[in-house]
Design a protein around this motif. Structure first.
Motif, PDB file in Angstrom:
ATOM      1  N   LEU A 107      35.774  43.182  44.054  1.00  0.00           N
ATOM      2  CA  LEU A 107      36.523  42.914  42.823  1.00  0.00           C
ATOM      3  C   LEU A 107      38.020  43.166  42.994  1.00  0.00           C
ATOM      4  N   THR A 108      38.397  44.153  43.815  1.00  0.00           N
ATOM      5  CA  THR A 108      39.819  44.457  44.001  1.00  0.00           C
ATOM      6  C   THR A 108      40.508  43.467  44.935  1.00  0.00           C
ATOM      7  N   ARG A 109      39.775  42.492  45.426  1.00  0.00           N
ATOM      8  CA  ARG A 109      40.420  41.400  46.153  1.00  0.00           C
ATOM      9  C   ARG A 109      41.332  40.604  45.212  1.00  0.00           C
ATOM     10  N   VAL A 110      41.043  40.649  43.939  1.00  0.00           N
ATOM     11  CA  VAL A 110      41.804  39.891  42.948  1.00  0.00           C
ATOM     12  C   VAL A 110      43.111  40.615  42.646  1.00  0.00           C
ATOM     13  N   SER A 111      44.232  39.923  42.809  1.00  0.00           N
ATOM     14  CA  SER A 111      45.534  40.502  42.508  1.00  0.00           C
ATOM     15  C   SER A 111      45.573  40.958  41.050  1.00  0.00           C
ATOM     16  N   GLY A 112      45.990  42.207  40.829  1.00  0.00           N
ATOM     17  CA  GLY A 112      46.067  42.751  39.484  1.00  0.00           C
ATOM     18  C   GLY A 112      44.879  43.613  39.103  1.00  0.00           C
ATOM     19  N   ILE A 113      43.802  43.573  39.910  1.00  0.00           N
ATOM     20  CA  ILE A 113      42.639  44.422  39.650  1.00  0.00           C
ATOM     21  C   ILE A 113      42.674  45.601  40.615  1.00  0.00           C
ATOM     22  N   LYS A 148      44.009  36.978  35.703  1.00  0.00           N
ATOM     23  CA  LYS A 148      43.515  35.596  35.640  1.00  0.00           C
ATOM     24  C   LYS A 148      44.167  34.735  36.716  1.00  0.00           C
ATOM     25  N   ILE A 149      45.474  34.930  36.934  1.00  0.00           N
ATOM     26  CA  ILE A 149      46.159  34.184  37.994  1.00  0.00           C
ATOM     27  C   ILE A 149      45.652  34.629  39.357  1.00  0.00           C
ATOM     28  N   GLY A 150      45.445  35.948  39.521  1.00  0.00           N
ATOM     29  CA  GLY A 150      44.907  36.447  40.785  1.00  0.00           C
ATOM     30  C   GLY A 150      43.554  35.865  41.107  1.00  0.00           C
ATOM     31  N   LEU A 151      42.716  35.708  40.098  1.00  0.00           N
ATOM     32  CA  LEU A 151      41.396  35.118  40.299  1.00  0.00           C
ATOM     33  C   LEU A 151      41.508  33.626  40.596  1.00  0.00           C
ATOM     34  N   LEU A 165      42.698  33.272  44.218  1.00  0.00           N
ATOM     35  CA  LEU A 165      42.164  34.305  45.106  1.00  0.00           C
ATOM     36  C   LEU A 165      42.136  33.868  46.569  1.00  0.00           C
ATOM     37  N   ASN A 166      41.558  32.735  46.845  1.00  0.00           N
ATOM     38  CA  ASN A 166      41.419  32.291  48.232  1.00  0.00           C
ATOM     39  C   ASN A 166      42.767  32.009  48.880  1.00  0.00           C
ATOM     40  N   ASP A 167      43.684  31.416  48.123  1.00  0.00           N
ATOM     41  CA  ASP A 167      45.012  31.133  48.669  1.00  0.00           C
ATOM     42  C   ASP A 167      45.767  32.425  48.986  1.00  0.00           C
ATOM     43  N   PHE A 168      45.712  33.390  48.061  1.00  0.00           N
ATOM     44  CA  PHE A 168      46.467  34.628  48.246  1.00  0.00           C
ATOM     45  C   PHE A 168      45.950  35.437  49.438  1.00  0.00           C
ATOM     46  N   GLU A 169      44.691  35.240  49.789  1.00  0.00           N
ATOM     47  CA  GLU A 169      44.122  35.994  50.910  1.00  0.00           C
ATOM     48  C   GLU A 169      44.508  35.412  52.268  1.00  0.00           C
ATOM     49  N   LYS A 200      48.346  25.348  49.904  1.00  0.00           N
ATOM     50  CA  LYS A 200      48.112  26.679  49.372  1.00  0.00           C
ATOM     51  C   LYS A 200      49.240  27.168  48.458  1.00  0.00           C
ATOM     52  N   HIS A 201      48.815  27.877  47.421  1.00  0.00           N
ATOM     53  CA  HIS A 201      49.748  28.567  46.539  1.00  0.00           C
ATOM     54  C   HIS A 201      50.033  29.952  47.115  1.00  0.00           C
ATOM     55  N   ARG A 202      51.269  30.439  46.953  1.00  0.00           N
ATOM     56  CA  ARG A 202      51.691  31.706  47.547  1.00  0.00           C
ATOM     57  C   ARG A 202      52.280  32.621  46.476  1.00  0.00           C
TER      58      ARG A 202
END
Length: 323
Positions: free
Chosen positions: A100-106, A137-140, A143-147, A239-241
């Motif tokens: 769950l903490t993979r999501v930015s903001g969580i 919500k944006i982090g979710l 998610l895949n792009d930010f990783e 990809k979004h960054r």
């Protein structure tokens, strides 16, 4: 995502992955911030090396690696595993919170709340998006792009584009892309932009507006008078960054450039040396300490080299700061 195994980005990537996983366990489950920080610091040290460590004896000679972590590195190099990590991976709470903490903001506290409410995976989180704030919500969503790390070639194109748009606003504007990119590394986690001019005019909101109108900035996470947090994407790129843009007054700018360039360990060494020389250094200013230990007024700093010269520290190019 490509199912093929990705090539290593540096010689110690596998060791760093395990140390970072232990750092997550200590932070997210055990709530031991100090131990978590120690694992992460050791991983950062190893990630900046251009050679493979051969033993725990090699590792303990490096800054930020003590006996306990060196022993775990030795164990992994000899056996291919770390017993402590194997035990951590059997902890169901760790697996859920880590996911769950993979999501930015969580963070770990909210992840634990989600878990206790019955949400135990990213897929379940997607079905309960109403529980998330705007950032989450944006982090979710991305998610895949930010990783995914940002290749240097893409960072170079983004730097060129941002500077071009900035010059349309004011030809004397000063833009610096900091972090691992400025230190010359092949990949970056996000884009960290500093902006100023010699008269300390704040063009932050105007720059964000123009980058948004041109389709480069796609989402806003948060925006204030001096800092923007959001999402960007180059045209013709998939990809979004993540991107942060900070306005820093000119008098503080090069202290900010030094700080946000890093590395963290290099910054710590600079601050330690500054204190030994009778100065206090942070991201805002360099000040001379008085006889009572009280800092004086900020010194005039017109370049990074000024800071090194004030505190009698040999100048290091950004590429030499990967400690």
């Amino acid at each position: 995502m490509d199912s093929k195994r990705k090539p290593k980005s540096h010689p110690n990537e596998d060791i760093c992955d395990m140390l970072n996983e232990l750092a997550n366990y200590e932070n997210n489950v055990k709530r031991d911030v100090h131990r978590s920080r120690a694992y992460r610091k050791a991983a950062k040290t190893l990630s900046d090396l251009n050679y493979r460590v051969k033993s725990g004896e090699d590792a303990i000679k490096l800054p930020g690696i003590g006996k306990s972590i060196a022993a775990k590195i030795e164990e992994y190099l000899n056996t291919g595993e770390m017993k402590k990590l194997n035990a951590a991976r059997k902890d169901d709470h760790f697996a859920i919170i880590n996911d769950l903490t993979r999501v930015s903001g969580i963070g770990p506290v909210f992840a634990k709340e989600l878990m206790e409410s019955g949400i135990t995976s990213i897929e379940e989180l997607k079905k309960n998006i109403h529980l998330l704030n705007h950032h989450q919500k944006i982090g979710l969503k991305y998610l895949n792009d930010f990783e995914q790390k940002i290749p240097r070639s893409e960072m170079e194109q983004m730097e060129k584009f941002i500077k071009k748009v900035a010059k349309e606003i004011e030809k004397n504007i000063i833009i610096t892309i900091c972090g691992s990119y400025r230190r010359g590394l092949p990949e970056s986690g996000d884009i960290d932009v500093l902006i100023t001019d010699e008269n300390s005019h704040n063009y932050l909101n105007l720059l964000v507006e123009k980058l948004t109108n041109k389709g480069f900035i796609t989402d806003t996470i948060a925006q204030g008078d001096t800092k923007f947090m959001g999402v960007c994407k180059l045209q013709n790129f998939e990809k979004h960054r993540r991107i942060d843009i900070r306005f820093i007054p000119f008098n503080d700018y090069y202290c900010g450039v030094l700080y946000f360039t890093g590395s963290q360990m290099f910054n710590q060494e600079m601050r330690r040396h500054a204190l030994e020389q009778g100065y206090t250094l942070n991201e805002h200013s360099l000040r001379k300490l008085g006889s009572t230990g009280v800092p004086g007024e900020p010194l005039v700093v017109a370049s990074e080299r000024d800071i090194f010269e004030y505190i009698s520290f040999p100048y290091k190019e950004p590429s030499e700061r990967n400690w």
